[in-house]
Write a protein that holds these residues in place. Structure first.
Motif, mmCIF file in Angstrom:
data_model
loop_
_atom_site.group_PDB
_atom_site.id
_atom_site.type_symbol
_atom_site.label_atom_id
_atom_site.label_comp_id
_atom_site.label_asym_id
_atom_site.label_seq_id
_atom_site.Cartn_x
_atom_site.Cartn_y
_atom_site.Cartn_z
ATOM 1 N N ASN A 508 0.839 -1.200 0.000
ATOM 2 C CA ASN A 508 0.000 0.000 0.000
ATOM 3 C C ASN A 508 0.876 1.253 0.000
ATOM 4 O O ASN A 508 0.739 2.150 0.832
ATOM 5 C CB ASN A 508 -0.944 0.014 1.206
ATOM 6 N N ASN A 509 1.797 1.306 -0.953
ATOM 7 C CA ASN A 509 2.801 2.367 -0.985
ATOM 8 C C ASN A 509 2.177 3.668 -1.474
ATOM 9 O O ASN A 509 2.191 3.980 -2.661
ATOM 10 C CB ASN A 509 3.972 1.953 -1.888
ATOM 11 N N LYS A 510 1.653 4.456 -0.546
ATOM 12 C CA LYS A 510 1.008 5.720 -0.886
ATOM 13 C C LYS A 510 2.008 6.844 -1.132
ATOM 14 O O LYS A 510 1.705 7.818 -1.802
ATOM 15 C CB LYS A 510 0.061 6.148 0.245
ATOM 16 N N PHE A 511 3.215 6.724 -0.559
ATOM 17 C CA PHE A 511 4.114 7.874 -0.497
ATOM 18 C C PHE A 511 5.284 7.809 -1.479
ATOM 19 O O PHE A 511 5.894 8.825 -1.769
ATOM 20 C CB PHE A 511 4.660 8.020 0.926
ATOM 21 N N GLY A 512 5.630 6.628 -1.977
ATOM 22 C CA GLY A 512 6.681 6.503 -2.959
ATOM 23 C C GLY A 512 8.085 6.481 -2.396
ATOM 24 O O GLY A 512 8.305 6.651 -1.189
ATOM 25 N N HIS A 513 9.076 6.270 -3.268
ATOM 26 C CA HIS A 513 10.473 6.226 -2.860
ATOM 27 C C HIS A 513 11.365 6.532 -4.057
ATOM 28 O O HIS A 513 10.895 6.668 -5.193
ATOM 29 C CB HIS A 513 10.832 4.875 -2.225
ATOM 30 N N VAL A 514 12.664 6.665 -3.805
ATOM 31 C CA VAL A 514 13.651 6.977 -4.842
ATOM 32 C C VAL A 514 14.783 5.971 -4.757
ATOM 33 O O VAL A 514 15.303 5.699 -3.664
ATOM 34 C CB VAL A 514 14.207 8.411 -4.694
ATOM 35 N N ILE A 515 15.166 5.408 -5.894
ATOM 36 C CA ILE A 515 16.272 4.454 -5.978
ATOM 37 C C ILE A 515 17.433 5.095 -6.735
ATOM 38 O O ILE A 515 17.229 5.804 -7.723
ATOM 39 C CB ILE A 515 15.838 3.155 -6.681
ATOM 40 N N GLU A 516 18.633 4.826 -6.249
ATOM 41 C CA GLU A 516 19.869 5.259 -6.906
ATOM 42 C C GLU A 516 20.623 4.021 -7.384
ATOM 43 O O GLU A 516 20.627 3.001 -6.699
ATOM 44 C CB GLU A 516 20.723 6.037 -5.905
ATOM 45 N N TRP A 517 21.253 4.110 -8.554
ATOM 46 C CA TRP A 517 22.139 3.022 -8.945
ATOM 47 C C TRP A 517 23.373 3.564 -9.646
ATOM 48 O O TRP A 517 23.382 4.671 -10.173
ATOM 49 C CB TRP A 517 21.436 1.965 -9.792
ATOM 50 N N ARG A 518 24.416 2.748 -9.637
ATOM 51 C CA ARG A 518 25.660 3.053 -10.327
ATOM 52 C C ARG A 518 25.941 1.928 -11.311
ATOM 53 O O ARG A 518 26.007 0.754 -10.942
ATOM 54 C CB ARG A 518 26.819 3.191 -9.334
ATOM 55 N N GLU A 519 26.085 2.295 -12.584
ATOM 56 C CA GLU A 519 26.373 1.293 -13.606
ATOM 57 C C GLU A 519 27.782 0.724 -13.393
ATOM 58 O O GLU A 519 28.686 1.417 -12.911
ATOM 59 C CB GLU A 519 26.291 1.915 -14.999
ATOM 60 N N ALA A 520 27.957 -0.536 -13.742
ATOM 61 C CA ALA A 520 29.263 -1.179 -13.600
ATOM 62 C C ALA A 520 30.320 -0.395 -14.368
ATOM 63 O O ALA A 520 30.130 -0.058 -15.540
ATOM 64 C CB ALA A 520 29.206 -2.618 -14.107
ATOM 65 N N GLY A 521 31.433 -0.093 -13.688
ATOM 66 C CA GLY A 521 32.503 0.656 -14.320
ATOM 67 C C GLY A 521 32.134 2.086 -14.648
ATOM 68 O O GLY A 521 32.850 2.755 -15.408
ATOM 69 N N ASP A 522 31.011 2.569 -14.083
ATOM 70 C CA ASP A 522 30.508 3.916 -14.385
ATOM 71 C C ASP A 522 30.267 4.132 -15.871
ATOM 72 O O ASP A 522 30.310 5.268 -16.363
ATOM 73 C CB ASP A 522 31.458 4.996 -13.852
ATOM 74 N N ASP A 523 30.012 3.038 -16.588
ATOM 75 C CA ASP A 523 29.752 3.118 -18.021
ATOM 76 C C ASP A 523 28.254 2.963 -18.253
ATOM 77 O O ASP A 523 27.657 1.942 -17.888
ATOM 78 C CB ASP A 523 30.521 2.028 -18.756
ATOM 79 N N ALA A 524 27.635 3.969 -18.871
ATOM 80 C CA ALA A 524 26.193 3.942 -19.078
ATOM 81 C C ALA A 524 25.734 2.740 -19.895
ATOM 82 O O ALA A 524 24.583 2.305 -19.775
ATOM 83 C CB ALA A 524 25.738 5.235 -19.752
ATOM 84 N N ALA A 525 26.604 2.182 -20.732
ATOM 85 C CA ALA A 525 26.228 1.044 -21.565
ATOM 86 C C ALA A 525 26.399 -0.296 -20.861
ATOM 87 O O ALA A 525 26.094 -1.340 -21.444
ATOM 88 C CB ALA A 525 27.043 1.051 -22.857
ATOM 89 N N ALA A 526 26.876 -0.288 -19.615
ATOM 90 C CA ALA A 526 27.100 -1.544 -18.888
ATOM 91 C C ALA A 526 25.786 -2.293 -18.703
ATOM 92 O O ALA A 526 24.704 -1.694 -18.664
ATOM 93 C CB ALA A 526 27.754 -1.263 -17.546
#
Length: 665
Positions: A508-526
């Motif tokens: 019953n997630n009324k309020f929401g949340h935020v997720i952060e991630w880091r791509e492997a090797g800081d490469d967007a294509a990872a």
């Protein structure tokens, strides 16, 4: 105007929205999506890819609406220490790096745009302002289709400012682009009776799309103002011609009685968020397009219409244009739900719908360049239990070659995200992730579906490969200074205790949340990444909330994160909200939350929008304390006079907040 009050009296007939939005928002933005069956009926496991610790098992058995979060984070500072981050406590964090005095939460019935002390605001452009040559001045009692085609569109969601340069007079000139997501007929038309007429439907069609206008400002303490005779001014609406490119262009299911080749579409609808490109164009996401099509009696043997929420009803537009009747034009629905690209510097150019990026309820698309120069687009499918996607172009970016770069999104690889939890022993919700292939090197990786089919019915293709069902993934933004990527999960009141996982930890997630991630090797294509939740929204008095380990007594309430943005300073995450009035009883607004350093998690409220409105955009340049926001649907479900021009007609549009004395009312 007495007519406005009379029109609003019809709104209580609409059903209440379980996620906190007003009934009008639910009706006109997404066609009462949360009152309909969840389109994703796939059997993808919620817990099958999550390492369940003993803590998690006990939390699930507890059965509370926020049991997992409460079990893991009831001692937030300890969680931060376990993650190797400093404990944030209020006394030490207060005042550091703030840059503005945080405003207090504004009660949901206040009709004002509230900004911090030392700042003021001014409207830049509002619904109905003339944009194209020959367009008349706004007159709510003398609306017409032709007038609206040349005037600023209704509502304002995604917003961007493209300055002509970064020095001298050029940085004080540019162009703004904002989406016109949907219309509120009860606020637009003084004689609205509860059902739109054919003429009103055409005016609504003209008020959808995008608005592009030139702007100028005198100095850093003056507002941006739009230029009535700007040479780049343009309205894009439901009759604007778009080119289709990519794998689905020209397919049989894209052809209609008026487009035998399946390569030319009229209009763009329900444009929500978007993104800038490094080559100077603007992307816009077609989101809740299902609500515009009347599918009454239409066959759906393969469940394609149902998976996209195209069931019945519509908004009455089929009485003005047969293409909005699925029975009359069964393929027209396939021509919406895409990412569109527009060149704001060329008002005569033909915008493009890129089918290689997949078709779903696009919140938007944001671009980051990979190490090898390929363009990577991040996208969220704004639906309960739907997915996060990534596109990687085949071609590489060329500095200064706009013609080449405008083909980058026409061909490439498409992926969908799976989030795997590692258990809660470390006191956090975090883990590993992988990008599951849908299309790679021009070949489909989904058995039984061609590349064109994957791109057209992307939801059905993704269902087959086992991604993680998310809580309405909306805006996805990479931080240009750190490379980390953030996604706003707005809410999901349909999630039950048995369906929670580490990436979506509340039932019953009324309020929401935020997720952060880091791509492997800081490469967007990872193809792999490491993720963690950085915000579990709500009233900080609720022990289930989480602010990156900071003492909850030092933060402000926040609910229903929608858009996320950055201001040029490392780790400055800005969050605009959509749903606070119905969940925590305050107006929606704009918040800043550092994601690095000692102030990590320190949520401060910068502004609040008027009653009934949603805060969208935003565009922040913190070096000159300039903040642009879209004020969407003011007075929806209530009464507002925004932008306070001396009448009682609420007019959504763009506002500029900048240093100065408070604007008198």
């Amino acid at each position: 105007m007495t007519q406005l009050t009379g029109r609003r009296s019809l709104l209580p007939l609409l059903a209440a929205h379980p996620g906190g939005r007003s009934p009008a928002t639910c009706r006109y933005r997404c066609g009462d999506a949360c009152s309909q069956p969840v389109p994703n009926t796939s059997d993808n496991s919620y817990f099958g890819d999550v390492a369940r610790s003993a803590v998690a098992r006990r939390a699930v058995l507890a059965g509370g609406t926020a049991a997992l979060a409460g079990a893991a984070w009831s001692a937030a500072p300890g969680a931060a220490a376990a993650a190797g981050e400093p404990e944030g406590g209020l006394p030490g964090a207060q005042g550091r790096g703030r840059g503005f005095p945080s405003i207090s939460p504004t009660p949901a019935d206040v009709d004002d745009l509230v900004v911090p002390e030392g700042f003021t605001w001014a409207p830049v452009i509002s619904w109905g302002d003339p944009v194209e040559p020959g367009a008349p001045r706004f007159d709510v009692d003398r609306q017409s289709v032709e007038a609206q085609k040349g005037q600023a569109g209704y509502n304002a969601d995604y917003l961007t400012l493209l300055q002509d340069g970064d020095r001298g007079w050029r940085r004080r000139r540019g162009v703004i682009v904002f989406n016109n997501e949907y219309t509120n007929p009860e606020l637009m038309f003084p004689d609205w009776s509860g059902e739109v007429t054919a003429e009103q439907a055409e005016i609504e069609m003209a008020a959808h799309g995008m608005t592009i206008v030139e702007v100028r400002r005198t100095n850093d303490r003056s507002p941006w103002t739009y230029q009535r005779r700007g040479t780049r001014n343009r309205r894009i609406h439901a009759w604007t011609a778009f080119a289709l490119d990519g794998p689905a262009a020209g397919q049989d299911w894209m052809r209609t009685s008026t487009d035998r080749r399946g390569r030319r579409v009229l209009g763009t609808l329900n444009n929500c968020a978007g993104g800038d490109t490094p080559w100077g164009t603007v992307l816009s996401g077609e989101e809740n397009v299902n609500q515009y099509f009347d599918a009454t009696g239409a066959p759906d043997p393969e469940g394609r219409l149902a998976r996209y929420g195209i069931t019945s009803g519509g908004r009455g537009w089929e009485q003005a244009d047969r293409r909005f009747s699925v029975l009359a034009e069964p393929n027209e629905v396939n021509r919406f739900g895409w990412i569109v690209e527009v060149d704001p510097d060329d008002p005569g150019s033909t915008p493009v719908k890129h089918t290689a990026l997949g078709r779903f309820k696009h919140e938007g698309a944001t671009i980051r360049l990979a190490e090898d120069g390929r363009a990577v687009a991040y996208m969220g499918d704004d639906e309960r239990f739907d997915y996060i996607y990534k596109f990687v172009s085949r071609r590489r970016y060329r500095e200064g070659d706009k013609r080449h770069n405008m083909r980058l999104l026409s061909d490439g690889d498409l992926y969908v995200a799976r989030f795997t939890g590692d258990g809660l022993q470390d006191g956090q919700y975090d883990g590993d992730g992988e990008w599951l292939p849908l299309v790679v090197d021009g070949e489909s990786r989904v058995e039984g579906m061609s590349v064109a089919e994957v791109c057209t019915w992307t939801r059905l293709a993704a269902d087959r490969v086992g991604p993680t069902k998310m809580d309405r993934p909306e805006d996805v933004q990479p931080d240009p200074t750190t490379g980390r990527v953030y996604v706003a999960l707005t809410n999901n009141t349909a999630r039950t205790p048995g369906q929670i996982d580490e990436a979506n930890p509340r039932a019953n997630n009324k309020f929401g949340h935020v997720i952060e991630w880091r791509e492997a090797g800081d490469d967007a294509a990872a193809l792999r990444f490491r993720w963690k939740i950085v915000l579990v929204a709500g009233d900080p008095a609720d022990p289930s909330t989480y602010f990156s380990g900071l003492d909850r007594r030092g933060v402000t309430p926040i609910s229903c994160p929608d858009n996320v943005a950055f201001d040029g300073e490392p780790g400055h995450l800005w969050i605009s909200t959509d749903g606070a009035p119905g969940t925590i009883g305050t107006c929606d607004g704009l918040f800043r939350m550092p994601t690095t350093g000692r102030d990590r998690g320190l949520v401060q409220q910068f502004l609040s929008v008027p009653t009934g409105a949603e805060c969208c955009g935003p565009v922040i340049s913190w070096k000159d304390r300039s903040v642009l926001v879209s004020v969407q649907h003011p007075g929806e479900g209530g009464s507002s006079a925004y932008p306070y021009l001396g009448d009682s007609v609420p007019r959504p549009g763009v506002a500029h907040v900048f240093p100065g004395r408070k604007r008198p009312r």
